[in-house]
Write a protein that holds these residues in place. Structure first.
Motif, PDB file in Angstrom:
ATOM      1  N   UNK A   1      -9.245  -1.690   9.505  1.00  0.00           N
ATOM      2  CA  UNK A   1     -10.334  -0.699   9.448  1.00  0.00           C
ATOM      3  C   UNK A   1     -11.594  -1.215  10.125  1.00  0.00           C
ATOM      4  N   UNK A   2     -11.788  -2.531  10.109  1.00  0.00           N
ATOM      5  CA  UNK A   2     -12.996  -3.096  10.717  1.00  0.00           C
ATOM      6  C   UNK A   2     -13.031  -2.875  12.229  1.00  0.00           C
ATOM      7  N   UNK A   3     -11.861  -2.706  12.848  1.00  0.00           N
ATOM      8  CA  UNK A   3     -11.799  -2.485  14.300  1.00  0.00           C
ATOM      9  C   UNK A   3     -11.902  -1.004  14.658  1.00  0.00           C
ATOM     10  N   UNK A   4     -11.921  -0.121  13.640  1.00  0.00           N
ATOM     11  CA  UNK A   4     -12.079   1.309  13.899  1.00  0.00           C
ATOM     12  C   UNK A   4     -13.548   1.677  13.865  1.00  0.00           C
ATOM     13  N   UNK A   5     -13.932   2.527  14.753  1.00  0.00           N
ATOM     14  CA  UNK A   5     -15.326   2.985  14.776  1.00  0.00           C
ATOM     15  C   UNK A   5     -15.569   3.975  13.645  1.00  0.00           C
ATOM     16  N   UNK A   6     -16.720   3.897  13.048  1.00  0.00           N
ATOM     17  CA  UNK A   6     -17.130   4.867  12.042  1.00  0.00           C
ATOM     18  C   UNK A   6     -16.582   4.631  10.654  1.00  0.00           C
ATOM     19  N   UNK A   7     -16.042   3.425  10.372  1.00  0.00           N
ATOM     20  CA  UNK A   7     -15.558   3.131   9.016  1.00  0.00           C
ATOM     21  C   UNK A   7     -16.753   2.945   8.082  1.00  0.00           C
ATOM     22  N   UNK A   8     -16.826   3.772   7.047  1.00  0.00           N
ATOM     23  CA  UNK A   8     -17.969   3.769   6.132  1.00  0.00           C
ATOM     24  C   UNK A   8     -17.669   2.923   4.904  1.00  0.00           C
ATOM     25  N   UNK A   9     -18.712   2.557   4.132  1.00  0.00           N
ATOM     26  CA  UNK A   9     -18.491   1.799   2.895  1.00  0.00           C
ATOM     27  C   UNK A   9     -17.540   2.497   1.931  1.00  0.00           C
ATOM     28  N   UNK A  10     -17.594   3.841   1.870  1.00  0.00           N
ATOM     29  CA  UNK A  10     -16.686   4.547   0.965  1.00  0.00           C
ATOM     30  C   UNK A  10     -15.235   4.336   1.378  1.00  0.00           C
ATOM     31  N   UNK A  11     -15.007   4.153   2.685  1.00  0.00           N
ATOM     32  CA  UNK A  11     -13.633   3.902   3.141  1.00  0.00           C
ATOM     33  C   UNK A  11     -13.125   2.549   2.635  1.00  0.00           C
ATOM     34  N   UNK A  12     -13.998   1.537   2.681  1.00  0.00           N
ATOM     35  CA  UNK A  12     -13.594   0.219   2.162  1.00  0.00           C
ATOM     36  C   UNK A  12     -13.336   0.279   0.653  1.00  0.00           C
ATOM     37  N   UNK A  13     -14.129   1.107  -0.035  1.00  0.00           N
ATOM     38  CA  UNK A  13     -13.907   1.266  -1.475  1.00  0.00           C
ATOM     39  C   UNK A  13     -12.549   1.907  -1.750  1.00  0.00           C
ATOM     40  N   UNK A  14     -12.195   2.926  -0.942  1.00  0.00           N
ATOM     41  CA  UNK A  14     -10.888   3.561  -1.109  1.00  0.00           C
ATOM     42  C   UNK A  14      -9.750   2.588  -0.769  1.00  0.00           C
ATOM     43  N   UNK A  15      -9.953   1.775   0.270  1.00  0.00           N
ATOM     44  CA  UNK A  15      -8.936   0.764   0.627  1.00  0.00           C
ATOM     45  C   UNK A  15      -8.732  -0.214  -0.529  1.00  0.00           C
ATOM     46  N   UNK A  16      -9.864  -0.686  -1.087  1.00  0.00           N
ATOM     47  CA  UNK A  16      -9.773  -1.642  -2.196  1.00  0.00           C
ATOM     48  C   UNK A  16      -9.082  -1.023  -3.402  1.00  0.00           C
ATOM     49  N   UNK A  17      -9.407   0.237  -3.722  1.00  0.00           N
ATOM     50  CA  UNK A  17      -8.792   0.893  -4.876  1.00  0.00           C
ATOM     51  C   UNK A  17      -7.300   1.067  -4.675  1.00  0.00           C
ATOM     52  N   UNK A  18      -6.911   1.571  -3.508  1.00  0.00           N
ATOM     53  CA  UNK A  18      -5.489   1.798  -3.268  1.00  0.00           C
ATOM     54  C   UNK A  18      -4.679   0.513  -3.194  1.00  0.00           C
ATOM     55  N   UNK A  19      -5.284  -0.547  -2.650  1.00  0.00           N
ATOM     56  CA  UNK A  19      -4.548  -1.808  -2.483  1.00  0.00           C
ATOM     57  C   UNK A  19      -4.493  -2.597  -3.779  1.00  0.00           C
ATOM     58  N   UNK A  20      -5.628  -2.745  -4.452  1.00  0.00           N
ATOM     59  CA  UNK A  20      -5.657  -3.566  -5.666  1.00  0.00           C
ATOM     60  C   UNK A  20      -4.876  -2.930  -6.807  1.00  0.00           C
ATOM     61  N   UNK A  21      -4.626  -1.633  -6.746  1.00  0.00           N
ATOM     62  CA  UNK A  21      -3.795  -0.997  -7.769  1.00  0.00           C
ATOM     63  C   UNK A  21      -2.391  -1.567  -7.780  1.00  0.00           C
ATOM     64  N   UNK A  22      -1.933  -2.109  -6.640  1.00  0.00           N
ATOM     65  CA  UNK A  22      -0.581  -2.671  -6.568  1.00  0.00           C
ATOM     66  C   UNK A  22      -0.384  -3.845  -7.528  1.00  0.00           C
ATOM     67  N   UNK A  23      -1.481  -4.467  -7.969  1.00  0.00           N
ATOM     68  CA  UNK A  23      -1.360  -5.610  -8.874  1.00  0.00           C
ATOM     69  C   UNK A  23      -0.748  -5.225 -10.218  1.00  0.00           C
ATOM     70  N   UNK A  24      -0.781  -3.913 -10.558  1.00  0.00           N
ATOM     71  CA  UNK A  24      -0.264  -3.463 -11.861  1.00  0.00           C
ATOM     72  C   UNK A  24       1.058  -2.734 -11.729  1.00  0.00           C
ATOM     73  N   UNK A  25       1.773  -2.919 -10.618  1.00  0.00           N
ATOM     74  CA  UNK A  25       2.976  -2.109 -10.403  1.00  0.00           C
ATOM     75  C   UNK A  25       4.089  -2.429 -11.405  1.00  0.00           C
ATOM     76  N   UNK A  26       4.141  -3.637 -11.961  1.00  0.00           N
ATOM     77  CA  UNK A  26       5.211  -3.976 -12.913  1.00  0.00           C
ATOM     78  C   UNK A  26       5.060  -3.209 -14.224  1.00  0.00           C
TER      79      UNK A  26
END
Length: 370
Positions: A28-53
């Protein structure tokens, strides 16, 4: 300190979530126009995987919703699908195939709605469809593999249980065979000896003659041998002890032996092997005290510690401390039982006189008492 399996699994899940989030955020850092809310959504979607078990369906929902929202807002590349791919794989792995397919369709619909050029959309959607199919298939394959491993383990446990049952059955049959042989051979012979000695004693007394001491000794020894043989046959025909150490103490006391029972520690139920060994040890020690200690006082002490049961049987009888005990069948069998459970046995005259038996048995006995 070495981590347990649960902690290692949680650390591995958290590491996976962080790695996926780092990859998507880097892209996402290499894409133009990535906003802070996008990083927040990335973090939420990715870190949720820690509870998959623990919550695979919830993780699937959170990862799909957050990543789809990120795609609709920022129009990123195909690498943005990684959190959803991971959630789809884990959901399929635990059997939620329908939910995994639905989540894949939702994300793909959101990705198509981002509106890239026709060539780009065909190429990217085809790539993502392949990825999601792989995630579903590998999740199902992993599920089937885990089921196969569980079945294999259950079959191995069943085979081990069957072998143990067969060994116990053969041991029981062998005990019965030995009991029959002893009964058919020794019982008859000892009965004849006892009967002949009794007749000789009766005739001598009838004639008014003095009964020879040797003849009386033969008569008494014959009766004692018969009683011991009957007790041995009863043990051979009995698979398990028919009582507790406390009951043994009561029987010995009723038979005239001055015996006291002391229990210390947290008394609790024992495994079958430890319970059987404890019963036989106390039984043999009391039998020896009754035979050899004379008019003595006997103390039976059971000490329950965290991981060990200590059995101590002391008497103040006639055993001399300088006399080395001769290991007969009783002491040998007692030692074999203790060693089979991974414990230790000390049987010797006491310094203050009398005899002492001390057995230390692990409460998680490693073997099968004999």
């Amino acid at each position: 300190m070495e981590l347990d399996q649960v902690t290692r699994g949680r650390l591995a899940d958290a590491t996976l979530a962080v790695v996926v989030g780092a990859l998507v955020a880097t892209a996402a850092a290499f894409d133009d126009g990535t906003a802070p809310v996008d990083y927040a959504l990335i973090a939420l979607g990715s870190l949720a995987l820690a509870a998959y078990r623990s919550a695979p369906r919830a993780v699937l929902a959170v990862a799909t919703a957050a990543t789809t929202a990120y795609v609709l807002h920022a129009h990123p590349g195909a690498l943005s699908a990684l959190p959803v791919l991971g959630a789809v794989h884990t959901a399929a792995r635990v059997g939620h195939r329908g939910l995994a397919a639905a989540a894949s369709a939702v994300f793909l619909a959101g990705y198509v709605a981002t509106g890239p050029t026709t060539g780009e959309i065909v190429e990217r959607v085809a790539l993502l469809v392949g990825w999601f199919l792989c995630a579903l298939v590998t999740g199902l394959a992993d599920r089937n593999w885990q089921a196969y491993l569980r079945q294999t383990e259950q079959r191995a446990l069943e085979a081990e249980r069957t072998r143990e049952e067969a060994a116990l059955r053969r041991a029981g049959e062998e005990r019965l065979r030995i009991a029959r042989e002893l009964h058919d051979s020794l019982t008859h012979s000892i009965s004849i000896v006892k009967l002949q000695a009794g007749v000789a004693v009766h005739l001598a007394r009838k004639r008014g003659e003095e009964v020879p001491p040797a003849l009386l000794a033969i008569q008494e020894a014959g009766g004692e041998a018969m009683r011991e043989l009957r007790a041995t046959l009863e043990v051979l025909r009995t698979d398990e002890p028919t009582g507790t150490p406390a009951l043994l103490v009561e029987r010995a006391r009723a038979a005239g032996l001055a015996v006291e029972l002391r229990v210390t520690g947290d008394e609790r139920p024992l495994t079958a092997t430890v319970d059987r060994a404890a019963y036989r040890i106390v039984q043999e020690a009391l039998t020896n005290a009754a035979r050899h200690a004379g008019p003595a006082k006997v103390i039976v002490q059971l000490d329950y510690s965290v991981g060990e049961l200590t059995i101590r049987v002391d008497d103040d009888g006639s055993a001399a401390r300088t006399r080395t005990p001769t290991p007969g069948i009783g002491l040998t069998g007692m030692r074999e039982r203790v060693v089979a459970l991974g414990g230790t046995l000390h049987a010797a005259p006491r310094a203050e006189g009398g005899f002492s038996v001390r057995a230390e048995l692990p409460l998680d006995g490693v073997g099968e008492a004999v």
